[in-house]
Scaffold this active site. Sequence first.
Site, PDB file in Angstrom:
ATOM      1  N   SER A  19       0.827  -1.224   0.000  1.00 12.97           N
ATOM      2  CA  SER A  19       0.000   0.000   0.000  1.00 12.97           C
ATOM      3  C   SER A  19       0.851   1.260   0.000  1.00 12.97           C
ATOM      4  CB  SER A  19      -0.921   0.001   1.230  1.00 12.97           C
ATOM      5  OG  SER A  19      -0.179  -0.235   2.415  1.00 12.97           O
ATOM      6  N   ARG A  20       2.059   1.159   0.580  1.00 12.84           N
ATOM      7  CA  ARG A  20       2.907   2.355   0.739  1.00 12.84           C
ATOM      8  C   ARG A  20       4.354   1.983   0.427  1.00 12.84           C
ATOM      9  NH1 ARG A  20       3.582   3.559   5.874  1.00 12.84           N
ATOM     10  NH2 ARG A  20       2.611   1.741   6.831  1.00 12.84           N
ATOM     11  N   ASP A  63      -3.550  -9.203   7.255  1.00 12.52           N
ATOM     12  CA  ASP A  63      -2.426  -9.013   8.179  1.00 12.52           C
ATOM     13  C   ASP A  63      -1.533 -10.233   8.002  1.00 12.52           C
ATOM     14  OD1 ASP A  63      -0.686  -9.040  10.306  1.00 12.52           O
ATOM     15  OD2 ASP A  63      -2.159  -8.357  11.778  1.00 12.52           O
ATOM     16  N   VAL A  64      -0.349 -10.026   7.398  1.00 15.12           N
ATOM     17  CA  VAL A  64       0.482 -11.183   7.045  1.00 15.12           C
ATOM     18  C   VAL A  64       1.179 -11.819   8.250  1.00 15.12           C
ATOM     19  CG1 VAL A  64       0.800 -10.650   4.601  1.00 15.12           C
ATOM     20  CG2 VAL A  64       2.388  -9.676   6.270  1.00 15.12           C
ATOM     21  N   ASN A  90       7.696  -8.259   1.500  1.00  8.34           N
ATOM     22  CA  ASN A  90       8.154  -6.883   1.718  1.00  8.34           C
ATOM     23  C   ASN A  90       7.586  -6.263   2.996  1.00  8.34           C
ATOM     24  OD1 ASN A  90       8.949  -3.979   0.756  1.00  8.34           O
ATOM     25  ND2 ASN A  90       6.722  -3.899   1.049  1.00  8.34           N
ATOM     26  N   TYR A 155      14.769  -5.431  15.310  1.00 12.02           N
ATOM     27  CA  TYR A 155      14.650  -5.265  13.844  1.00 12.02           C
ATOM     28  C   TYR A 155      15.847  -5.923  13.148  1.00 12.02           C
ATOM     29  CZ  TYR A 155      14.111  -2.784   9.346  1.00 12.02           C
ATOM     30  OH  TYR A 155      13.963  -2.467   8.015  1.00 12.02           O
ATOM     31  N   ALA A 158      15.617  -9.688  13.300  1.00 12.17           N
ATOM     32  CA  ALA A 158      14.585 -10.212  12.385  1.00 12.17           C
ATOM     33  C   ALA A 158      15.101 -10.204  10.952  1.00 12.17           C
ATOM     34  CB  ALA A 158      13.314  -9.376  12.497  1.00 12.17           C
ATOM     35  N   LYS A 159      15.787  -9.128  10.563  1.00 13.52           N
ATOM     36  CA  LYS A 159      16.254  -9.015   9.175  1.00 13.52           C
ATOM     37  C   LYS A 159      17.427  -9.970   8.909  1.00 13.52           C
ATOM     38  CE  LYS A 159      13.319  -5.931   7.707  1.00 13.52           C
ATOM     39  NZ  LYS A 159      12.295  -6.296   6.726  1.00 13.52           N
ATOM     40  N   ILE A 188      16.090   4.270   2.640  1.00 16.58           N
ATOM     41  CA  ILE A 188      15.172   4.576   1.534  1.00 16.58           C
ATOM     42  C   ILE A 188      14.137   5.591   2.022  1.00 16.58           C
ATOM     43  CG2 ILE A 188      13.568   3.580  -0.163  1.00 16.58           C
ATOM     44  CD1 ILE A 188      16.409   2.398  -0.422  1.00 16.58           C
TER      45      ILE A 188
HETATM   46  P1  NAP Z   1       6.609   1.646   5.045  1.00 17.62           P
HETATM   47  O1  NAP Z   1       6.623   2.806   4.130  1.00 17.62           O
HETATM   48  O2  NAP Z   1       6.421   1.852   6.504  1.00 17.62           O
HETATM   49  O3  NAP Z   1       5.505   0.606   4.499  1.00 17.62           O
HETATM   50  C1  NAP Z   1       5.330  -0.608   5.167  1.00 17.62           C
HETATM   51  C2  NAP Z   1       4.344  -1.451   4.406  1.00 17.62           C
HETATM   52  O4  NAP Z   1       4.237  -2.711   5.090  1.00 17.62           O
HETATM   53  C3  NAP Z   1       2.956  -0.850   4.355  1.00 17.62           C
HETATM   54  O5  NAP Z   1       2.417  -1.044   3.080  1.00 17.62           O
HETATM   55  C4  NAP Z   1       2.189  -1.641   5.420  1.00 17.62           C
HETATM   56  O6  NAP Z   1       0.826  -1.816   5.076  1.00 17.62           O
HETATM   57  C5  NAP Z   1       2.881  -2.992   5.309  1.00 17.62           C
HETATM   58  N1  NAP Z   1       2.716  -3.832   6.511  1.00 17.62           N
HETATM   59  C6  NAP Z   1       3.319  -3.729   7.714  1.00 17.62           C
HETATM   60  N2  NAP Z   1       2.916  -4.722   8.531  1.00 17.62           N
HETATM   61  C7  NAP Z   1       2.029  -5.470   7.809  1.00 17.62           C
HETATM   62  C8  NAP Z   1       1.275  -6.622   8.088  1.00 17.62           C
HETATM   63  N3  NAP Z   1       1.326  -7.226   9.291  1.00 17.62           N
HETATM   64  N4  NAP Z   1       0.473  -7.124   7.123  1.00 17.62           N
HETATM   65  C9  NAP Z   1       0.412  -6.541   5.893  1.00 17.62           C
HETATM   66  N5  NAP Z   1       1.106  -5.450   5.567  1.00 17.62           N
HETATM   67  C10 NAP Z   1       1.907  -4.902   6.518  1.00 17.62           C
HETATM   68  O7  NAP Z   1       7.959   0.811   4.916  1.00 17.62           O
HETATM   69  P2  NAP Z   1       9.006   0.681   3.712  1.00 17.62           P
HETATM   70  O8  NAP Z   1      10.112   1.605   3.968  1.00 17.62           O
HETATM   71  O9  NAP Z   1       8.306   0.697   2.406  1.00 17.62           O
HETATM   72  O10 NAP Z   1       9.542  -0.778   4.025  1.00 17.62           O
HETATM   73  C11 NAP Z   1       9.239  -1.914   3.228  1.00 17.62           C
HETATM   74  C12 NAP Z   1      10.190  -3.041   3.621  1.00 17.62           C
HETATM   75  O11 NAP Z   1      11.539  -2.616   3.375  1.00 17.62           O
HETATM   76  C13 NAP Z   1      10.129  -3.392   5.105  1.00 17.62           C
HETATM   77  O12 NAP Z   1      10.257  -4.781   5.261  1.00 17.62           O
HETATM   78  C14 NAP Z   1      11.331  -2.682   5.691  1.00 17.62           C
HETATM   79  O13 NAP Z   1      11.803  -3.289   6.856  1.00 17.62           O
HETATM   80  C15 NAP Z   1      12.319  -2.789   4.550  1.00 17.62           C
HETATM   81  N6  NAP Z   1      13.396  -1.798   4.602  1.00 17.62           N
HETATM   82  C16 NAP Z   1      13.106  -0.451   4.530  1.00 17.62           C
HETATM   83  C17 NAP Z   1      14.159   0.476   4.602  1.00 17.62           C
HETATM   84  C18 NAP Z   1      13.926   1.960   4.531  1.00 17.62           C
HETATM   85  O14 NAP Z   1      14.909   2.713   4.736  1.00 17.62           O
HETATM   86  N7  NAP Z   1      12.734   2.440   4.255  1.00 17.62           N
HETATM   87  C19 NAP Z   1      15.486   0.018   4.723  1.00 17.62           C
HETATM   88  C20 NAP Z   1      15.717  -1.348   4.790  1.00 17.62           C
HETATM   89  C21 NAP Z   1      14.672  -2.245   4.716  1.00 17.62           C
HETATM   90  P3  NAP Z   1      -0.418  -0.978   5.743  1.00 17.62           P
HETATM   91  O15 NAP Z   1       0.017   0.451   5.877  1.00 17.62           O
HETATM   92  O16 NAP Z   1      -1.514  -1.192   4.739  1.00 17.62           O
HETATM   93  O17 NAP Z   1      -0.705  -1.639   7.061  1.00 17.62           O
END
Ligand code: NAP
Length: 245
Positions: A19-20, A63-64, A90, A155, A158-159, A188
């Site tokens: 979604s985001r 909710d995954v 993701n 975190y 987990a990763k 990011i």
């Molecule tokens: P984000 O903008 O906070 O978006 C998180 C997404 O995960 C949302 O779409 C949210 O959906 C969904 N989500 C969370 N828990 C969920 C659940 N239980 N069931 C279904 N959907 C769930 O985060 P992002 O930055 O895009 O991160 C995406 C992935 O990349 C994550 O795994 C994060 O750890 C990883 N990552 C991000 C960064 C960074 O700097 N941003 C760096 C390294 C790794 P809803 O809003 O619909 O609930």
Amino acid sequence: MEENQEKNMPKVILITGASRGIGREIAKLLSKNNIIIANYNKSEEKAKTLKLENANIDIYKADVSKREEVRNMIKYIIEKYGKIDVVINNAGIDQEKMFQDITDEDWHNIMENNLYSAFCVTQESLKNMLENKSGCIINISSIYGISGGSCAVGYSAAKAGMDGFTKALAKELGPSNIRVNSIAPGCINTDMNAYLTEADWDEIKEETPLGKIGEGIDIARCVDWLVKDEFTTGQVISINGGIVI
Ligand code: NAP
């Protein structure tokens, strides 16, 4: 069907947490040539606009971190599209806390949303991939799983767990023609980092050899490549501007 013809067929791709942020960018890029099921949980309105703006995107609320909801989602995909070719784990949440302040509830929450969710979604999808003798699983981990992040022990664990999951499962599933890889993003520009100040961003840019912050599309391009690739498995590919080498 001819081998080349089959390669050019649109793939059925599930992206969790689309979604985001990063997941949304992956969905937009991959929907150009594939059928996308964009999973979401809380951000219903955002998921609806994603579907409205992109013809090949279907959305599904689950909710995954809940087995039953994941099972129903996979059932929906198989009934509607007949197969599942690619799973992109993701969905994830962040947790910034001093180690001594992490409660049992915090620990289970971070593990369930970041690691158990990938276990559940992969396990439920696998039956169909094994029947098809073909599949691709991509886990979005993090540089914190490689280098560790201060005030992010849960975190990071987990990763790192996700990367171990990737490597072990790649060995188990290689003979079934199912590839499993991790992409470990650096910093990011998404909601997950909304708490960072201007000064924090400047500091990160300065520490990054390429001198910039990543965007969701940087991760999406790597996902797109991995989906098409045929000889990469068990790898952790870090897309991070050089901040971790
Ligand atoms: P984000 O903008 O906070 O978006 C998180 C997404 O995960 C949302 O779409 C949210 O959906 C969904 N989500 C969370 N828990 C969920 C659940 N239980 N069931 C279904 N959907 C769930 O985060 P992002 O930055 O895009 O991160 C995406 C992935 O990349 C994550 O795994 C994060 O750890 C990883 N990552 C991000 C960064 C960074 O700097 N941003 C760096 C390294 C790794 P809803 O809003 O619909 O609930």
